[in-house]
Design a protein around this motif. Structure first.
Motif, PDB file in Angstrom:
ATOM      1  N   THR A  44      -9.198   1.416  10.554  1.00  0.00           N
ATOM      2  CA  THR A  44      -8.023   0.836  10.937  1.00  0.00           C
ATOM      3  C   THR A  44      -6.864   1.302   9.722  1.00  0.00           C
ATOM      4  OG1 THR A  44      -8.429  -1.162  10.057  1.00  0.00           O
ATOM      5  CG2 THR A  44      -8.454  -0.831  12.210  1.00  0.00           C
ATOM      6  N   ASP A  45      -7.354   1.464   8.436  1.00  0.00           N
ATOM      7  CA  ASP A  45      -6.579   1.648   7.428  1.00  0.00           C
ATOM      8  C   ASP A  45      -6.463   3.266   7.310  1.00  0.00           C
ATOM      9  OD1 ASP A  45      -6.447  -0.968   6.492  1.00  0.00           O
ATOM     10  OD2 ASP A  45      -8.113  -0.945   5.166  1.00  0.00           O
ATOM     11  N   THR A 103      -4.571   4.959   9.358  1.00  0.00           N
ATOM     12  CA  THR A 103      -4.114   5.451  10.582  1.00  0.00           C
ATOM     13  C   THR A 103      -2.835   5.163  10.972  1.00  0.00           C
ATOM     14  OG1 THR A 103      -5.343   4.096  11.686  1.00  0.00           O
ATOM     15  CG2 THR A 103      -6.396   6.148  11.227  1.00  0.00           C
ATOM     16  N   ASP A 104      -2.032   5.822  11.605  1.00  0.00           N
ATOM     17  CA  ASP A 104      -0.504   5.334  12.077  1.00  0.00           C
ATOM     18  C   ASP A 104      -0.567   6.076  13.794  1.00  0.00           C
ATOM     19  OD1 ASP A 104       0.394   4.360   9.874  1.00  0.00           O
ATOM     20  OD2 ASP A 104       0.730   6.161   9.174  1.00  0.00           O
ATOM     21  N   GLU A 105      -0.115   5.372  14.418  1.00  0.00           N
ATOM     22  CA  GLU A 105       0.146   5.780  15.746  1.00  0.00           C
ATOM     23  C   GLU A 105       1.410   6.681  15.954  1.00  0.00           C
ATOM     24  OE1 GLU A 105       0.805   3.920  20.432  1.00  0.00           O
ATOM     25  OE2 GLU A 105      -0.230   2.945  18.757  1.00  0.00           O
ATOM     26  N   ILE A 106       1.520   7.853  16.695  1.00  0.00           N
ATOM     27  CA  ILE A 106       2.656   8.667  16.438  1.00  0.00           C
ATOM     28  C   ILE A 106       3.023   8.935  18.190  1.00  0.00           C
ATOM     29  CG2 ILE A 106       2.140   9.817  14.234  1.00  0.00           C
ATOM     30  CD1 ILE A 106       1.238  12.168  15.783  1.00  0.00           C
TER      31      ILE A 106
END
Length: 99
Positions: A83-84, A86-89
């Motif tokens: 979870t660290d 990572t970003d949602e694009i």
């Protein structure tokens, strides 16, 4: 070839860290990885499930359900990601409305 089976994933680096797990059937949970085995059975603590959209069961919503300590059966695990970091694009392949 009498060697023992090894998993493709090295999950040791994710123990006691946050992970996101996608399961067969569309369920998605996040939590702290506490343990695993060679069959990819996962033990997650402080697990939270992202509920699915009633109209489209393949989409998750922002609604969550706290599960606590859970075991994810290895045969149901499709994806494990940290979870660290990572970003949602936005999906770059989606056509904008009106195009």
């Amino acid at each position: 070839m009498a060697g023992r089976k090894e998993t493709v994933l090295d999950l040791a680096k994710f123990v006691d860290k946050g992970v996101q797990v996608k399961l067969t059937g569309g369920r998605q949970v996040t939590g702290t990885l506490k343990g695993y085995d060679q069959l990819l059975n996962l033990v997650l603590d402080e697990a939270v499930e992202f509920l699915r959209d009633a109209d489209d069961p393949l989409k998750t919503t922002d609604q969550t359900r706290r599960l606590g300590l859970i075991v994810c059966r290895g045969t149901a695990v499709m994806l494990v990601s940290p979870t660290d970091g990572t970003d949602e694009i936005a999906n770059p392949f989606m056509q904008p409305d009106g195009a």
